[in-house]
Design an enzyme around this catalytic site. Structure first.
Site, PDB file in Angstrom:
ATOM      1  N   ASP A 124       0.984  -1.314   0.048  1.00  0.00           N
ATOM      2  CA  ASP A 124      -0.110   0.129  -0.130  1.00  0.00           C
ATOM      3  C   ASP A 124       0.763   1.231   0.010  1.00  0.00           C
ATOM      4  OD1 ASP A 124      -2.656   1.231   0.464  1.00  0.00           O
ATOM      5  OD2 ASP A 124      -1.894   1.872   2.236  1.00  0.00           O
ATOM      6  N   GLU A 147       1.631  -0.059  -4.852  1.00  0.00           N
ATOM      7  CA  GLU A 147       0.698   0.602  -5.210  1.00  0.00           C
ATOM      8  C   GLU A 147       1.518   1.876  -5.757  1.00  0.00           C
ATOM      9  OE1 GLU A 147      -3.153   3.184  -3.805  1.00  0.00           O
ATOM     10  OE2 GLU A 147      -1.773   2.558  -2.504  1.00  0.00           O
TER      11      GLU A 147
HETATM   12  C1  GLC Z   1      -4.331   2.925  -0.598  1.00  0.00           C
HETATM   13  C2  GLC Z   1      -5.429   2.037  -0.500  1.00  0.00           C
HETATM   14  C3  GLC Z   1      -6.895   2.767  -0.016  1.00  0.00           C
HETATM   15  C4  GLC Z   1      -6.292   3.388   1.265  1.00  0.00           C
HETATM   16  C5  GLC Z   1      -5.112   4.281   1.428  1.00  0.00           C
HETATM   17  C6  GLC Z   1      -4.439   4.429   2.672  1.00  0.00           C
HETATM   18  O1  GLC Z   1      -4.643   3.908  -1.470  1.00  0.00           O
HETATM   19  O2  GLC Z   1      -5.794   1.448  -1.781  1.00  0.00           O
HETATM   20  O3  GLC Z   1      -7.905   2.005  -0.054  1.00  0.00           O
HETATM   21  O4  GLC Z   1      -7.251   4.109   1.886  1.00  0.00           O
HETATM   22  O5  GLC Z   1      -3.867   3.674   0.709  1.00  0.00           O
HETATM   23  O6  GLC Z   1      -4.040   3.398   3.300  1.00  0.00           O
END
Ligand code: GLC
Length: 522
Positions: free
Chosen positions: A210, A268
């Site tokens: 993440d 991500e």
């Molecule tokens: C990422 C996740 C999202 C979350 C954020 C904070 O972007 O995909 O769902 O709210 O991180 O952890």
């Protein structure tokens, strides 16, 4: 390609199961891991190679699991550790890999570390695990800098010190319940290493990481040039993200993961400069990075082509397989993004066929294979912190997280035995349930099954695509095996000459590809 072209993940179809919404096994209205296990035969039949589970660790669920209070345990709402063990075993028995979400940028404010930091007060070693600062202005009444939270409002919250007075501020790029960790503190990495090993030793096959472009913060925490940003967005000048120090963290993660050579890491990475993006995928950093260009593209031949070319170029720079995704738990579902209704669904199916024709790794978000649209939910059921943080001006992401409809004529459509599902399910989904689509020729589910099956049968998808000349509004690219994918984004039918059609996203009309459709031909 410099990185493991033969690795299991290098051309895998991943299925993102949002555990709250996939299937509920115990009737509390919230999906859980035994629910995912119950759905494995369905997933095997869909043809997926691996699952990505959104976070299932112990959490107060302020951001539905992205606020982790114990990174080495499974929340009881998802069935606890035993349920994960059962899922791993049952998935592996079907040759399906399991990847989990890891949240290294922040913890929950209910994590024992954060509670200890609040109790210990300024200057303590406990506070050094997070980003605490004095405020600015008289008596520190203003936040230390102008950073805003991705969810809206300031990225800083002031705490009440143990003596009862207002004191320091702590940084949270997301919700106040998600304090950012201080990655300058070696204890933070040591703890992540324990977490990585804990899950890998339990048999997990890898991690989605993440906010992989977060974690490291620039020295001195300089102000943002502009705070006037759309919710959930940031640009390349943004000091909150993509600071160079993050690469050391990824190298550290990779060193640990390398002890399990089959395991994969997928970051991500909301970074749109290709050179910057590629840095995350150097041979000693992440294996794969989510590329979000296709999510951002409109249903338009030029935009789609640009997104594909750009993603391929970024992957090529990195020597890593490209990744493709049309939706996830953070964005509106593509059926709605492309216009909703029949046209939105037709376009979503067409884009799925484009995505599944591309080399590299594909991610399908639960419900995408049923053609689910976003749901307009009433104010009173909204749960995403974005809703409150934006003073109820942004509805947030709940509309793409509504539970999956499995069977029956009315909510909860076999998702749960409880009618009180964590988000309400729309009655019109009666037409979209798995049971309604199973075995029905032309249904979106059967279309996905066939497209994934054909993708698996294509032994050579190559590493790039060959673009073919086309009329305006049409897109065509050929793989090394001679299969061509055509997308008709015009408003009129396009002749397919006498080529063999392997699959089309909509029935051909007198041999022509109708508008808002795609086909594979050989
Ligand atoms: C990422 C996740 C999202 C979350 C954020 C904070 O972007 O995909 O769902 O709210 O991180 O952890």
């Amino acid at each position: 390609m410099t990185q493991s072209p033969d690795a299991w993940w290098s051309r895998a179809v991943f299925y993102q199961a949002y555990p709250r919404s996939f299937r509920d096994s115990n009737g509390d209205g919230v999906g859980d891991l035994d629910g995912v296990t119950d759905g494995l035969d369905y997933l095997a039949r869909l043809g997926v190679d691996a699952l990505w589970l959104n976070p299932v660790m112990v959490s107060p669920m302020a951001d539905h699991g992205y606020d982790v209070a114990d990174p080495r345990d499974v929340d009881p709402i998802f069935g606890g550790l035993d349920a994960l063990d059962r899922l791993i075993e049952a998935a592996h028995a079907r040759d399906i890999k399991i990847t989990m979400d890891l949240v290294p940028n922040h913890t929950s404010s209910r994590h024992p570390w954060f509670e200890a930091a609040l109790a210990a007060g300024p200057g303590s070693a406990q506070r050094e695990r997070y980003v605490f600062r004095e405020g600015s202005g008289d008596a520190g009444i203003h936040p230390p800098n102008n950073w805003v939270s991705v969810f809206g409002g300031p990225a800083w919250t002031r705490v009440v010190e143990p003596d009862g007075n207002p004191g320091e501020w702590y940084l949270h790029l997301f919700d106040p319940e998600q304090p950012d960790l201080n990655w300058e503190n070696p204890e933070v990495f040591d703890d992540l290493e324990k977490t990585l090993r804990f899950w890998l030793e339990r048999g997990v096959d890898g991690f989605r990481i993440d906010v992989a472009h977060g974690m490291s913060k620039p020295p001195g925490l300089p102000d943002m040039a502009t705070t006037d940003l759309a919710m959930l967005s940031h640009d390349s000048q943004d000091p909150r993200f993509n600071h160079d120090g993050v690469h050391d963290i990824h190298r550290g993660i990779r060193t640990v993961v390398n002890d399990h050579p089959e395991a994969v890491t997928i970051g991500e990475i909301w970074v749109f400069d290709n050179e910057d993006f590629a840095k995350y995928l150097r041979p000693d950093e992440l294996h794969l990075g989510f590329n979000f260009r296709l999510v951002r593209a409109e249903f338009d031949a030029i935009e789609v082509r640009e997104a594909i070319e750009n993603s391929l170029a970024a992957a090529d720079l990195a020597g890593s397989p490209p990744t493709w995704t049309l939706s996830n738990h953070d964005v509106d579902r593509e059926v709605s993004r492309y216009g909703g209704g029949e046209i939105g669904l037709a376009r979503a199916r067409a884009m799925a066929l484009v995505m599944l024709a591309l080399p590299g790794v594909v991610f399908v978000y639960n419900g995408e294979e049923l053609g689910l649209p976003n749901v307009d939910l009433p104010d009173e059921v909204l749960q995403d912190p974005v809703w409150e943080r934006s003073d109820r001006t942004e509805r947030g992401r709940d509309g793409c997280r509504v539970p999956m409809p499995w069977s029956g004529e009315a909510p909860p459509f076999g998702f749960s035995s409880s009618p009180d599902t964590w988000l309400p399910m729309p009655p019109e989904w009666a037409a979209l349930t798995v049971a309604k689509q199973d075995g029905v020729e032309g249904s979106t589910l059967e279309f996905f099954r066939r497209a994934i099956e054909l993708r698996h049968g294509r032994t050579d998808l190559g590493t790039g695509v060959e673009w073919l000349a086309t009329p305006t509004g049409v897109l065509a690219f050929r793989g090394p095996d001679g299969v061509t994918c055509l997308l008709n984004a015009t408003d009129h039918p396009v002749p397919l000459s006498d080529e063999d059609v392997l699959i089309s996203s909509a029935p051909l009309v007198r041999g022509d590809l109708p508008p808002n459709a795609a086909a594979w031909v050989s």
